[in-house]
Design a protein around this motif. Structure first.
Motif, PDB file in Angstrom:
ATOM      1  N   MET A   1       0.838  -1.189   0.000  1.00 15.86           N
ATOM      2  CA  MET A   1       0.000   0.000   0.000  1.00 15.86           C
ATOM      3  C   MET A   1       0.876   1.242   0.000  1.00 15.86           C
ATOM      4  N   LYS A   2       0.407   2.293  -0.652  1.00 20.58           N
ATOM      5  CA  LYS A   2       1.191   3.521  -0.765  1.00 20.58           C
ATOM      6  C   LYS A   2       0.348   4.734  -0.399  1.00 20.58           C
ATOM      7  N   THR A   3       1.010   5.720   0.171  1.00 21.39           N
ATOM      8  CA  THR A   3       0.399   7.021   0.449  1.00 21.39           C
ATOM      9  C   THR A   3       1.522   8.030   0.595  1.00 21.39           C
ATOM     10  N   ALA A   4       1.189   9.292   0.605  1.00 18.14           N
ATOM     11  CA  ALA A   4       2.239  10.310   0.741  1.00 18.14           C
ATOM     12  C   ALA A   4       2.768  10.372   2.171  1.00 18.14           C
ATOM     13  N   VAL A   5       1.842  10.336   3.150  1.00 11.54           N
ATOM     14  CA  VAL A   5       2.234  10.517   4.553  1.00 11.54           C
ATOM     15  C   VAL A   5       1.516   9.483   5.422  1.00 11.54           C
ATOM     16  N   VAL A   6       2.253   8.888   6.323  1.00 15.62           N
ATOM     17  CA  VAL A   6       1.670   8.029   7.349  1.00 15.62           C
ATOM     18  C   VAL A   6       1.778   8.757   8.688  1.00 15.62           C
ATOM     19  N   VAL A   7       0.639   8.956   9.342  1.00 23.23           N
ATOM     20  CA  VAL A   7       0.585   9.537  10.685  1.00 23.23           C
ATOM     21  C   VAL A   7       0.333   8.390  11.650  1.00 23.23           C
ATOM     22  N   ILE A   8       1.182   8.246  12.642  1.00 17.66           N
ATOM     23  CA  ILE A   8       1.058   7.150  13.604  1.00 17.66           C
ATOM     24  C   ILE A   8       0.505   7.712  14.901  1.00 17.66           C
ATOM     25  N   GLY A   9      -0.718   7.345  15.232  1.00 18.63           N
ATOM     26  CA  GLY A   9      -1.356   7.819  16.457  1.00 18.63           C
ATOM     27  C   GLY A   9      -2.617   8.601  16.160  1.00 18.63           C
TER      28      GLY A   9
END
Length: 411
Positions: A1-9
């Motif tokens: 899977m791909k995305t520009a930004v991963v935010v954790i939380g």
């Protein structure tokens, strides 16, 4: 899977960043191991309320709109507030997704989870400052027959059996738990280390309203002389009760809580406490009055005399002479209210300093495209408050968007 930004939380910090990214049309996901506001919903004691008045509960595009702006929301209401916030802009939260590792590379990052992996160009670590309890090494010397809890384990007095209770730590958590246990009829001893004393109200207004007015909460990380110390300061000795009552060492001692110095060791069945309690309370009182001096100067400078209350300063901290040793047999339970540490997924060790702290400059981590949110004094003194998540997220979002633009230009 791909995305520009991963935010954790998926707490206030992660949602604030998600709102900012949404406003900039940046494709992203928010990965949350539980549900939105998981910590507020299931990892706090039952009676916990915000230390800040409700009117301060504001995030990008969202603010408290209830009928008790000067009250203090219980933890469950905070969770509802954050869930409503996430719904208001359709935050792309993936609940029940535990991040196990983040592998940062020159071409982007790989975020591994128990639900699959994500490739992205930037990562925001928004897991907050209270991921796990900080317990001192002396805990290992406590006899096995004495139950040990942390502030993250504790839920209420019914969880603590009969017998004396030693609460270690006198920041917001420590004084609140000592107060609650004492009111429930337990015999409580509070071990006091470095602490920050403030009144709940001063001159007729909540102390946070004053700190907001004088600009104290907006002091920036690049404007203080000793940033490391500023980031280590304990939380304020406050409780958010409906009646707005004060909670300091004087109030606790008056209610029957035994005040002793910092716990420094255990030997031969006895707990050993520092003899520096008098110096600690004197230092806390001096800092208290310096803050109140700033408020009084603000009142005079803005012509508020006569429009606000009189300068009703609290008296000096008065605690009886404290013992330096106490038999451990008098305690059935020890509650560690000695602070918290962030909990991150597995990261490259080069991102941390020799003390195990993530290296960053105002939330911009050492590795390009890596950011952190929700830590104390991240970019300003209000950073760890709900009202601080938005300003920090906006500034870091600007930096992140520039990073993405530079990456595209270089591709």
């Amino acid at each position: 899977m791909k995305t520009a930004v991963v935010v954790i939380g998926g707490g206030q910090a992660g949602l604030a960043m998600s709102r900012c990214l949404t406003g900039r049309s940046v494709d992203h996901v928010v990965l949350e191991r539980g549900g939105v506001a998981q910590a507020w919903r299931g990892e706090r004691w039952d009676s916990l309320r915000l230390l800040t008045p409700n009117w301060m509960s504001r995030l990008p595009g969202h603010r408290y709109d209830g009928d008790d702006p000067d009250g203090y929301m219980p933890a469950a209401e905070v969770a509802d507030f954050l869930e409503s916030y996430g719904r208001s802009f359709g935050a792309p939260v993936l609940p029940g997704t535990t991040v196990t590792a983040v592998r940062i590379g020159h071409a982007g990052s790989l975020v591994e989870t128990d639900q699959g992996s994500w490739r992205c160009r930037a990562v925001v670590l928004a897991t907050g400052a209270a991921g796990s309890a900080r317990v001192p090494a002396v805990a290992a010397a406590i006899p096995a027959g004495i139950r040990q809890l942390t502030a993250l384990d504790y839920r209420g007095p019914a969880q603590v059996g009969t017998g004396g209770v030693l609460v270690v730590g006198a920041s917001a958590a420590g004084v609140q738990l000592a107060d609650e246990l004492s009111r429930a009829g337990r015999s409580v001893t509070l071990a006091v280390g470095d602490h920050v004393r403030v009144p709940r109200t001063y001159r007729g207004r909540d102390i946070y309203r004053w700190m907001d007015a004088i600009g104290r909460l907006d002091e920036r990380y690049d404007q203080v002389e000793d940033l490391a110390r500023a980031r280590r300061l304990p939380s304020l000795q406050l409780v958010g009760t409906p009646e707005g009552r004060p909670l300091d060492l004087n109030a606790l001692a008056a209610s029957g809580v035994r005040i002793v110095g910092r716990l420094v060791g255990v030997s031969r069945g006895r707990a050993q406490f520092s003899g520096s309690l008098a110096n600690l309370v004197t230092g806390a009182d001096l800092k208290l009055h310096r803050l109140l001096d700033l408020i009084d100067e603000h009142v005079a400078a803005y012509g508020l005399i006569g429009r606000v209350g009189a300068p009703d300063r609290p008296g000096p901290t008065r605690v009886p002479v404290a013992p330096t040793e106490v038999e451990l047999a008098r305690f059935a339970t020890v509650v560690w209210a000695t602070g918290y540490r962030p909990r991150y997924p597995r990261l490259d060790g080069a991102l941390f300093d020799r003390h195990g702290r993530l290296r960053h400059d105002g939330g911009v981590a050492a590795a390009p495209g890596t950011y952190v949110l929700g830590l104390p004094f991240l970019r300003r003194r209000r950073s760890s408050l709900i009202a601080g998540a938005g300003p920090d997220a906006r500034e870091l979002c600007d930096h992140l968007v520039r990073h993405l633009s530079q990456r595209r230009a270089a591709a």
